[in-house]
Write an enzyme that holds these catalytic residues in place. Structure first.
Site, PDB file in Angstrom:
ATOM      1  N   GLU A   1       0.726  -1.366  -0.221  1.00  0.00           N
ATOM      2  CA  GLU A   1       0.001   0.332   0.152  1.00  0.00           C
ATOM      3  C   GLU A   1       0.498   0.752   0.001  1.00  0.00           C
ATOM      4  O   GLU A   1       1.861   1.265   0.100  1.00  0.00           O
ATOM      5  CB  GLU A   1      -0.926   0.373   0.986  1.00  0.00           C
TER       6      GLU A   1
ATOM      7  N   LYS B   1      -3.226  -1.641  15.695  1.00  0.00           N
ATOM      8  CA  LYS B   1      -2.673  -0.667  16.623  1.00  0.00           C
ATOM      9  C   LYS B   1      -3.877   0.068  17.584  1.00  0.00           C
ATOM     10  O   LYS B   1      -4.864  -0.248  17.303  1.00  0.00           O
ATOM     11  CB  LYS B   1      -2.591   0.615  16.041  1.00  0.00           C
TER      12      LYS B   1
HETATM   13  N1  PSU Z   1      -2.733   1.726  10.587  1.00  0.00           N
HETATM   14  C1  PSU Z   1      -1.614   1.200  10.939  1.00  0.00           C
HETATM   15  N2  PSU Z   1      -1.011   2.358   9.926  1.00  0.00           N
HETATM   16  C2  PSU Z   1      -1.505   3.121   8.827  1.00  0.00           C
HETATM   17  C3  PSU Z   1      -2.668   2.467   8.688  1.00  0.00           C
HETATM   18  C4  PSU Z   1      -3.287   2.259  10.035  1.00  0.00           C
HETATM   19  O1  PSU Z   1      -1.010   0.953  12.031  1.00  0.00           O
HETATM   20  O2  PSU Z   1      -0.156   3.535   7.558  1.00  0.00           O
HETATM   21  C5  PSU Z   1      -3.685   3.176   6.968  1.00  0.00           C
HETATM   22  C6  PSU Z   1      -3.513   2.288   6.342  1.00  0.00           C
HETATM   23  O3  PSU Z   1      -3.798   2.822   5.147  1.00  0.00           O
HETATM   24  C7  PSU Z   1      -4.823   1.917   6.752  1.00  0.00           C
HETATM   25  C8  PSU Z   1      -5.314   2.839   7.190  1.00  0.00           C
HETATM   26  O4  PSU Z   1      -5.965   1.476   5.563  1.00  0.00           O
HETATM   27  O5  PSU Z   1      -5.067   4.122   7.260  1.00  0.00           O
HETATM   28  C9  PSU Z   1      -6.417   3.202   8.259  1.00  0.00           C
HETATM   29  O6  PSU Z   1      -7.624   4.013   7.478  1.00  0.00           O
HETATM   30  P1  PSU Z   1      -9.088   4.283   8.231  1.00  0.00           P
HETATM   31  O7  PSU Z   1      -9.057   3.979   9.433  1.00  0.00           O
HETATM   32  O8  PSU Z   1      -8.768   5.542   8.189  1.00  0.00           O
HETATM   33  O9  PSU Z   1      -9.580   3.677   7.467  1.00  0.00           O
END
Ligand code: PSU
Ligand code: MN
Length: 311
Positions: free
Chosen positions: A26, A160
């Site tokens: 990603e 996390k």
């Molecule tokens: N969690 C992490 N590091 C990240 C992300 C999530 O520990 O970089 C990023 C990933 O790309 C994940 C996105 O798909 O954030 C999720 O964002 P949201 O919660 O807005 O869907």
């Protein structure tokens, strides 16, 4: 129906022509998850980890309205340096393509692009999930729905603790997503190798994960698998140390009224500052570790498919 034009890097195009195993990566982690220049360095190390393990990396992003599967060196650098890049999840991808925009793909959007390109295995750091306080904010990442409907196996280091981990597991269970801890019973928690939650499923080798991916498709089930690979012990930050920091960052986000897609990047940035960069070292170690495992799974998947085709 029109088909989606995909732009392959020369390396990925060559791998496709020779049917070599490919691992999707990603790009939101590059643009929204880490500062420059560590983001570029990490992206390159992750790509090299995939290559060293015998597969081909395909970093996915939208550049000027084109969906790229595999970024050459110059494009990777441009993305890593870019400011104000959009964060693209399932909801945003089509609008960005239609308007000629540039954006980094989240886990959800990367799964969509990987599947469109015929790539079954994807490595990342952490997935999005159910945020703390979701009972009030309704903030649940589209990553979870995507895992329920798009047949890609995602290797992460667990979620996390900026998320509500028990609620995240419950939603994944409701959606029928297999959550597989690699080589241990406990659910890995990103910076920490284990948590006080047990993982719903456990597998101990790449071949079993590849076989489970195939079995899921054979059952006609939509959706992918989530593999939670523990951070290497020498890189871990113990839960006792990271928990109060996460709690501070979460309180700050609430006090500042940070909402929606800005929540995850805000928390990551605050935790980086509050740990004086140590969270980043751990983050880099775990993504590289995930890239290696994903490459092994991709290689096994190809072998399993070939032996299946011969049967
Ligand atoms: N969690 C992490 N590091 C990240 C992300 C999530 O520990 O970089 C990023 C990933 O790309 C994940 C996105 O798909 O954030 C999720 O964002 P949201 O919660 O807005 O869907
Ligand atoms: Mn969200």
């Amino acid at each position: 129906m029109t088909t989606l034009p995909l732009h392959f890097s020369p390396e990925v195009a060559a791998a496709r022509a020779k049917a070599r195993p490919i691992v999707a990566l990603e790009s939101t982690i590059i643009t929204h998850g880490m500062p420059y220049p560590q983001n570029l360095d990490t992206a390159q190390r992750v790509e090299n980890a995939v290559r060293d393990a015998g597969a081909i990396p395909a970093t996915i992003a939208v550049l000027d309205g084109q969906l790229h599967v595999g970024l050459d060196e110059a494009r990777l650098e441009t993305l890593a340096r870019a400011q104000n890049v959009a964060k693209l999840s399932r909801a945003d991808l089509a609008v960005c393509l239609a308007t000629g925009g540039t954006g980094a793909t989240t886990v959800a959007a990367t799964m969509i692009a990987a599947h469109a390109a015929g790539i079954a295995i994807f490595a990342t750091g952490g997935i999005g999930g159910v945020h703390r306080g979701a009972e009030h904010s309704f903030d649940i990442s589209a990553d979870l729905q995507e895992l329920a409907q798009t047949p890609v196996t995602v290797v992460c280091a667990g979620a996390k603790a900026i998320l509500d981990l028990p609620k995240t597991l419950e939603v994944l269970e409701t959606l029928g997503v297999p959550v597989i801890a690699y080589g241990q019973d406990s659910l890995p928690a990103f910076w920490s190798a284990s948590s006080d939650l047990s993982a719903p499923l456990r597998l101990d080798d790449a071949q079993s994960i590849a076989r489970a991916h195939i079995a899921r498709a054979a059952l006609g089930l939509p959706g992918g698998q989530l593999v939670a690979n523990p951070i290497p012990a020498e890189a871990e930050i113990p839960a006792a140390e990271i928990t109060p920091i996460i709690e501070n960052a979460t309180r700050e986000a609430a006090a500042k009224g940070i909402k929606g897609k800005a929540v995850t990047p805000f928390l990551l940035d605050r935790i980086y500052t509050l740990t004086e960069g140590r969270s980043l070292d751990a983050n880099i170690a775990l993504v590289v570790n995930n890239a290696r495992l994903a490459a092994k799974i991709a290689i096994c998947l190809d072998k399993e498919r070939q032996s299946g085709a011969r049967r």
